[in-house]
Design a protein around this motif. Sequence first.
Motif, PDB file in Angstrom:
ATOM      1  N   GLY A 223      -9.211   2.546  49.603  1.00  0.00           N
ATOM      2  CA  GLY A 223      -8.696   4.054  49.525  1.00  0.00           C
ATOM      3  C   GLY A 223      -7.734   4.266  50.617  1.00  0.00           C
ATOM      4  O   GLY A 223      -7.277   3.659  51.399  1.00  0.00           O
ATOM      5  N   THR A 224      -7.606   5.832  50.722  1.00  0.00           N
ATOM      6  CA  THR A 224      -6.437   6.126  51.579  1.00  0.00           C
ATOM      7  C   THR A 224      -6.709   6.039  53.035  1.00  0.00           C
ATOM      8  O   THR A 224      -5.836   6.051  53.925  1.00  0.00           O
ATOM      9  CB  THR A 224      -6.181   7.632  51.255  1.00  0.00           C
ATOM     10  OG1 THR A 224      -7.317   8.164  51.332  1.00  0.00           O
ATOM     11  CG2 THR A 224      -5.574   7.686  49.883  1.00  0.00           C
ATOM     12  N   GLU A 225      -8.005   5.843  53.412  1.00  0.00           N
ATOM     13  CA  GLU A 225      -8.531   5.747  54.854  1.00  0.00           C
ATOM     14  C   GLU A 225      -8.499   4.511  55.419  1.00  0.00           C
ATOM     15  O   GLU A 225      -8.573   4.329  56.486  1.00  0.00           O
ATOM     16  CB  GLU A 225      -9.836   6.491  54.805  1.00  0.00           C
ATOM     17  CG  GLU A 225      -9.809   8.040  54.705  1.00  0.00           C
ATOM     18  CD  GLU A 225      -9.254   8.803  55.650  1.00  0.00           C
ATOM     19  OE1 GLU A 225      -9.973   8.911  56.945  1.00  0.00           O
ATOM     20  OE2 GLU A 225      -8.184   9.603  55.656  1.00  0.00           O
ATOM     21  N   ARG A 226      -7.829   3.309  54.732  1.00  0.00           N
ATOM     22  CA  ARG A 226      -8.333   2.108  55.114  1.00  0.00           C
ATOM     23  C   ARG A 226      -7.523   1.658  56.284  1.00  0.00           C
ATOM     24  O   ARG A 226      -8.075   1.073  57.433  1.00  0.00           O
ATOM     25  CB  ARG A 226      -7.779   1.045  54.217  1.00  0.00           C
ATOM     26  CG  ARG A 226      -7.855  -0.520  54.569  1.00  0.00           C
ATOM     27  CD  ARG A 226      -7.366  -1.455  53.582  1.00  0.00           C
ATOM     28  NE  ARG A 226      -8.451  -1.964  52.975  1.00  0.00           N
ATOM     29  CZ  ARG A 226      -9.287  -2.984  53.358  1.00  0.00           C
ATOM     30  NH1 ARG A 226      -9.111  -3.429  54.578  1.00  0.00           N
ATOM     31  NH2 ARG A 226     -10.365  -3.461  52.843  1.00  0.00           N
ATOM     32  N   GLU A 227      -6.249   2.062  56.606  1.00  0.00           N
ATOM     33  CA  GLU A 227      -5.459   1.876  57.834  1.00  0.00           C
ATOM     34  C   GLU A 227      -6.045   2.484  58.755  1.00  0.00           C
ATOM     35  O   GLU A 227      -5.954   1.828  59.945  1.00  0.00           O
ATOM     36  CB  GLU A 227      -4.003   2.510  57.435  1.00  0.00           C
ATOM     37  CG  GLU A 227      -3.087   1.806  58.611  1.00  0.00           C
ATOM     38  CD  GLU A 227      -1.464   2.125  58.433  1.00  0.00           C
ATOM     39  OE1 GLU A 227      -0.747   2.325  59.216  1.00  0.00           O
ATOM     40  OE2 GLU A 227      -1.076   2.473  57.029  1.00  0.00           O
ATOM     41  N   LYS A 228      -6.243   3.813  58.567  1.00  0.00           N
ATOM     42  CA  LYS A 228      -7.174   4.559  59.736  1.00  0.00           C
ATOM     43  C   LYS A 228      -8.280   3.755  60.361  1.00  0.00           C
ATOM     44  O   LYS A 228      -8.584   3.731  61.645  1.00  0.00           O
ATOM     45  CB  LYS A 228      -7.142   5.840  59.367  1.00  0.00           C
ATOM     46  CG  LYS A 228      -7.993   6.823  60.523  1.00  0.00           C
ATOM     47  CD  LYS A 228      -8.160   8.269  59.869  1.00  0.00           C
ATOM     48  CE  LYS A 228      -8.976   9.059  60.694  1.00  0.00           C
ATOM     49  NZ  LYS A 228      -9.294  10.498  60.189  1.00  0.00           N
ATOM     50  N   LEU A 229      -9.033   3.418  59.476  1.00  0.00           N
ATOM     51  CA  LEU A 229     -10.385   2.892  59.659  1.00  0.00           C
ATOM     52  C   LEU A 229     -10.192   1.528  60.421  1.00  0.00           C
ATOM     53  O   LEU A 229     -10.863   1.089  61.534  1.00  0.00           O
ATOM     54  CB  LEU A 229     -11.404   2.616  58.623  1.00  0.00           C
ATOM     55  CG  LEU A 229     -11.488   4.115  57.648  1.00  0.00           C
ATOM     56  CD1 LEU A 229     -12.444   3.654  56.441  1.00  0.00           C
ATOM     57  CD2 LEU A 229     -12.301   4.914  58.739  1.00  0.00           C
ATOM     58  N   ILE A 233     -11.409   0.383  64.220  1.00  0.00           N
ATOM     59  CA  ILE A 233     -12.342  -0.805  64.458  1.00  0.00           C
ATOM     60  C   ILE A 233     -11.702  -1.486  65.754  1.00  0.00           C
ATOM     61  O   ILE A 233     -12.357  -2.066  66.317  1.00  0.00           O
ATOM     62  CB  ILE A 233     -12.442  -1.593  63.178  1.00  0.00           C
ATOM     63  CG1 ILE A 233     -13.274  -0.730  62.240  1.00  0.00           C
ATOM     64  CG2 ILE A 233     -13.204  -2.798  63.293  1.00  0.00           C
ATOM     65  CD1 ILE A 233     -13.267  -1.363  60.671  1.00  0.00           C
ATOM     66  N   LYS A 234     -10.371  -1.581  65.568  1.00  0.00           N
ATOM     67  CA  LYS A 234      -9.770  -2.585  66.495  1.00  0.00           C
ATOM     68  C   LYS A 234      -9.786  -1.966  67.926  1.00  0.00           C
ATOM     69  O   LYS A 234     -10.162  -2.740  68.866  1.00  0.00           O
ATOM     70  CB  LYS A 234      -8.208  -2.925  66.030  1.00  0.00           C
ATOM     71  CG  LYS A 234      -8.089  -3.729  65.117  1.00  0.00           C
ATOM     72  CD  LYS A 234      -6.423  -3.912  64.574  1.00  0.00           C
ATOM     73  CE  LYS A 234      -6.194  -4.825  63.432  1.00  0.00           C
ATOM     74  NZ  LYS A 234      -4.855  -5.145  63.171  1.00  0.00           N
TER      75      LYS A 234
END
Length: 363
Positions: A223-229, A233-234
């Motif tokens: 979904g659209t939140e992948r990059e943000k998540l 995490i990093k």
Amino acid sequence: MKITFTCNKLGNGGAERVISNISNQMIKDGHDVRIVCLEKFDDFYYPLDEKTEIVELDKKISGRKNWFRRKFAGIINFIRLNKAIKGSDIVISFYTRQNCYSILACKIHKIPIICAERDHFFMYDGRVNRILRRICYPLADGFIHQTKMAQEYLRENCGIKCRDIVSPNPLWITDFSERKPERGFVTALGRLAEQKNYPEMIDAFALVHKRLPYAKLHIYGEGTEREKLTGQIKELGLENTVIPEGLSNNVGEVLSKSEVFVMFSHGEGYPNALMEALAYGVPAVSSDCPVGGPRDMIKDGINGFLVPCGDKAMLAERIIELLEDEEKRNAFSSNAVKIRQTNNFMKIYDGWMKYIEEVIKSA
């Protein structure tokens, strides 16, 4: 019986899944089924019986940007809707706007109508939709609610007068592989969207990791939140602890090796992911979010845990409690699988058909 379903768009959401499976069984039982939608998406993939008639009212609706053209198209689509429902013994409609248009069309043609809201967004949407519901919903002949909370809200705020029922989503799974839980394997399933509140779930799991370094959170979905998540995490240094797995082609395999299932959404209807996890016997921790689906499935402390929305500390504590207590996990698991009986597809379907027949007789 000639049964017509109406919905906004035929995509891959939960409502479309219900419509597809219920309509397939209706056709097996000898009924004629028509699905009327504004638009059928190209990626719609739920199987439909070849006898199902699909009527698209406006294939260009997604590409129409001009305000005046959209409003004019709305009038044309209402005329098309009137034509599409003619001859129906009953209409079953989903979502606010389509419900209101379908109620008006059914009153013109004296066709009984049953409506349904899905998810939780109707509790917080705009003024126009609230006004439309107050005007139109008292005119409905029936209502099928996903949850008790939805039923109470719509009765109190929208003036529903008909005899309405609560009918949860049916369980689609019939084959359950043997569970072989892996130590510390915690699973979350769902779209990577703001509604699912993964950022706070990840924050909570950072607390779990401090206490139980072996525990890992596996997030399945896209979904659209992948990059943000991924960035979060990093930033928290959890690259080896919180793992975005992407989509899974075998949810059963994932659930069979899960020790704990977690959901921390801001809001849900009747979440299929949680229902399927319980059906596999996975002890679950979920936010007690509107519109009450988790609350209807989980008896707190019996087959899972409910935590207040946004309470990261309690979410972490409940996950830790389950991971550390095998006896409690086993007890929760034994109670969780009872949902296989309560949400059995044919049991839910028979309830629908009985209610449909009652509405037709009383209309």
